[in-house]
Write a protein that holds these residues in place. Structure first.
Motif, PDB file in Angstrom:
ATOM      1  N   VAL A  13       1.965  -2.988   4.505  1.00 20.64           N
ATOM      2  CA  VAL A  13       1.730  -4.099   3.586  1.00 20.64           C
ATOM      3  C   VAL A  13       0.253  -4.474   3.577  1.00 20.64           C
ATOM      4  O   VAL A  13      -0.367  -4.589   4.634  1.00 20.64           O
ATOM      5  CB  VAL A  13       2.570  -5.339   3.999  1.00 20.64           C
ATOM      6  CG1 VAL A  13       2.354  -6.486   3.022  1.00 20.64           C
ATOM      7  CG2 VAL A  13       4.042  -4.997   4.108  1.00 20.64           C
ATOM      8  N   SER A  14      -0.269  -4.670   2.381  1.00 21.93           N
ATOM      9  CA  SER A  14      -1.598  -5.253   2.203  1.00 21.93           C
ATOM     10  C   SER A  14      -1.397  -6.662   1.668  1.00 21.93           C
ATOM     11  O   SER A  14      -0.625  -6.861   0.729  1.00 21.93           O
ATOM     12  CB  SER A  14      -2.415  -4.452   1.197  1.00 21.93           C
ATOM     13  OG  SER A  14      -2.642  -3.153   1.669  1.00 21.93           O
ATOM     14  N   GLY A  27      -0.922 -12.765  -2.285  1.00 22.11           N
ATOM     15  CA  GLY A  27      -0.360 -11.594  -2.927  1.00 22.11           C
ATOM     16  C   GLY A  27      -0.098 -10.525  -1.889  1.00 22.11           C
ATOM     17  O   GLY A  27      -0.751 -10.483  -0.836  1.00 22.11           O
ATOM     18  N   SER A  29       1.150  -6.185  -1.499  1.00 20.62           N
ATOM     19  CA  SER A  29       1.538  -4.889  -2.039  1.00 20.62           C
ATOM     20  C   SER A  29       2.043  -4.077  -0.856  1.00 20.62           C
ATOM     21  O   SER A  29       1.348  -3.957   0.154  1.00 20.62           O
ATOM     22  CB  SER A  29       0.328  -4.214  -2.688  1.00 20.62           C
ATOM     23  OG  SER A  29       0.678  -2.920  -3.117  1.00 20.62           O
ATOM     24  N   THR A  31       3.870  -0.439   0.504  1.00 20.08           N
ATOM     25  CA  THR A  31       4.216   0.957   0.264  1.00 20.08           C
ATOM     26  C   THR A  31       5.292   1.334   1.268  1.00 20.08           C
ATOM     27  O   THR A  31       5.147   1.072   2.468  1.00 20.08           O
ATOM     28  CB  THR A  31       2.984   1.860   0.462  1.00 20.08           C
ATOM     29  OG1 THR A  31       1.962   1.436  -0.436  1.00 20.08           O
ATOM     30  CG2 THR A  31       3.320   3.320   0.205  1.00 20.08           C
ATOM     31  N   ARG A  47       7.616   1.213  -3.779  1.00 21.37           N
ATOM     32  CA  ARG A  47       6.594   0.168  -3.651  1.00 21.37           C
ATOM     33  C   ARG A  47       7.233  -1.181  -3.950  1.00 21.37           C
ATOM     34  O   ARG A  47       8.149  -1.283  -4.760  1.00 21.37           O
ATOM     35  CB  ARG A  47       5.445   0.419  -4.611  1.00 21.37           C
ATOM     36  CG  ARG A  47       4.775   1.781  -4.410  1.00 21.37           C
ATOM     37  CD  ARG A  47       3.587   2.008  -5.300  1.00 21.37           C
ATOM     38  NE  ARG A  47       2.406   1.228  -5.007  1.00 21.37           N
ATOM     39  CZ  ARG A  47       1.662   1.308  -3.919  1.00 21.37           C
ATOM     40  NH1 ARG A  47       1.996   2.107  -2.955  1.00 21.37           N
ATOM     41  NH2 ARG A  47       0.576   0.576  -3.772  1.00 21.37           N
ATOM     42  N   SER A  49       5.855  -5.399  -4.593  1.00 19.83           N
ATOM     43  CA  SER A  49       4.692  -6.277  -4.722  1.00 19.83           C
ATOM     44  C   SER A  49       5.153  -7.654  -5.142  1.00 19.83           C
ATOM     45  O   SER A  49       6.259  -7.836  -5.652  1.00 19.83           O
ATOM     46  CB  SER A  49       3.676  -5.713  -5.725  1.00 19.83           C
ATOM     47  OG  SER A  49       4.241  -5.671  -7.015  1.00 19.83           O
ATOM     48  N   TRP A  51       4.324 -12.107  -4.188  1.00 24.70           N
ATOM     49  CA  TRP A  51       3.590 -13.179  -3.523  1.00 24.70           C
ATOM     50  C   TRP A  51       4.434 -13.744  -2.400  1.00 24.70           C
ATOM     51  O   TRP A  51       5.664 -13.691  -2.426  1.00 24.70           O
ATOM     52  CB  TRP A  51       3.271 -14.293  -4.524  1.00 24.70           C
ATOM     53  CG  TRP A  51       2.529 -13.777  -5.708  1.00 24.70           C
ATOM     54  CD1 TRP A  51       1.195 -13.499  -5.786  1.00 24.70           C
ATOM     55  CD2 TRP A  51       3.072 -13.460  -6.984  1.00 24.70           C
ATOM     56  NE1 TRP A  51       0.885 -13.029  -7.032  1.00 24.70           N
ATOM     57  CE2 TRP A  51       2.024 -12.988  -7.797  1.00 24.70           C
ATOM     58  CE3 TRP A  51       4.357 -13.506  -7.535  1.00 24.70           C
ATOM     59  CZ2 TRP A  51       2.204 -12.579  -9.107  1.00 24.70           C
ATOM     60  CZ3 TRP A  51       4.544 -13.097  -8.857  1.00 24.70           C
ATOM     61  CH2 TRP A  51       3.470 -12.647  -9.609  1.00 24.70           C
ATOM     62  N   ASP A  98       7.673  -9.490  -7.366  1.00 23.06           N
ATOM     63  CA  ASP A  98       7.308  -9.295  -8.758  1.00 23.06           C
ATOM     64  C   ASP A  98       7.712  -7.893  -9.217  1.00 23.06           C
ATOM     65  O   ASP A  98       8.137  -7.704 -10.346  1.00 23.06           O
ATOM     66  CB  ASP A  98       5.801  -9.497  -8.911  1.00 23.06           C
ATOM     67  CG  ASP A  98       5.344  -9.390 -10.337  1.00 23.06           C
ATOM     68  OD1 ASP A  98       6.010  -9.936 -11.227  1.00 23.06           O
ATOM     69  OD2 ASP A  98       4.291  -8.745 -10.573  1.00 23.06           O
ATOM     70  N   ARG A  99       7.601  -6.913  -8.348  1.00 25.56           N
ATOM     71  CA  ARG A  99       7.959  -5.533  -8.663  1.00 25.56           C
ATOM     72  C   ARG A  99       8.590  -4.876  -7.437  1.00 25.56           C
ATOM     73  O   ARG A  99       8.151  -5.082  -6.317  1.00 25.56           O
ATOM     74  CB  ARG A  99       6.736  -4.699  -9.062  1.00 25.56           C
ATOM     75  CG  ARG A  99       6.044  -5.145 -10.320  1.00 25.56           C
ATOM     76  CD  ARG A  99       6.823  -4.726 -11.552  1.00 25.56           C
ATOM     77  NE  ARG A  99       6.147  -5.107 -12.770  1.00 25.56           N
ATOM     78  CZ  ARG A  99       6.406  -6.201 -13.466  1.00 25.56           C
ATOM     79  NH1 ARG A  99       7.308  -7.062 -13.040  1.00 25.56           N
ATOM     80  NH2 ARG A  99       5.768  -6.452 -14.580  1.00 25.56           N
TER      81      ARG A  99
END
Length: 193
Positions: A13-14, A27, A29, A31, A47, A49, A51, A98-99
């Motif tokens: 996670v970033s 936020g 993202s 992988t 993936r 993503s 918040w 969100d995704r």
């Protein structure tokens, strides 16, 4: 292809700062990689993503509104859930997806719940104290804008609804509203205790 064993998922996670008006949110993202029996190296399979925040008693609705249209929808739904469960339990975190996407060859294995579990584990968030929400939107196989209104999008929404149910999510709104307007439904994963 053999089914994915969720124990062999590896999520990285970033996390990054959002706009100053949405400073309560961060936020992220993520992988997701997998190493199966036949793999010498991990391969990317999906993936996630969205918040997150640990400041659950701040104005998540306003923070989401400052981000984007999806952020606004997720923020207001999250605020509603926070208010509904405020006295019921300790609430420690919010994850607004969100995704969420899987490579086509890994779809249909009911992995969304395992992906969310692994994300929460990496973030060291307790599932019984974390509100997780998602606003599903079927995307074309080729990355890009959401599918236009029509039968293809409706079929995608039905498939997403099935995947969300299999992952333990429920629509926030009542069943009658869901039947009237699936496209505007935010889903959440009720607490597992």
């Amino acid at each position: 292809m053999d089914p994915i064993d969720p124990e062999w998922l590896d999520t990285s996670v970033s996390i990054y700062r959002c706009d100053a008006d949405a400073d309560v949110l961060r936020g992220f993202s993520a992988t997701v990689r997998y190493t199966g029996d036949e793999d010498s190296e991990p391969r990317e399979i999906g993936r996630l993503s969205g918040w997150l925040t640990r400041e659950v008693y701040s104005d998540v609705a306003d923070a989401g509104d400052a981000l984007s249209a999806d952020g606004m929808i997720l923020g207001y739904a999250t605020q509603k859930l926070l208010e509904e469960h405020e006295g019921d339990r300790v609430l420690d975190a919010v994850v607004m997806l969100d995704r969420a996407s899987l490579e086509p060859e890994y779809r249909g294995q009911k992995l969304l719940g395992a992906l969310v579990d692994d994300l929460l584990d990496v973030l060291q968030l307790e599932p019984t104290e974390t509100i997780v929400v998602v606003f599903p939107e079927p995307l074309p196989l080729v990355r890009g804008a959401p599918r236009p209104e029509g039968e293809e999008r409706e079929a995608g929404l039905r498939k997403l609804a099935g995947a969300l149910v299999a992952a333990g999510f429920e629509p926030i709104d009542d069943e009658e509203q869901l039947a009237d307007d699936e496209a505007d439904t935010v889903w959440w994963r009720p607490f597992s205790d």
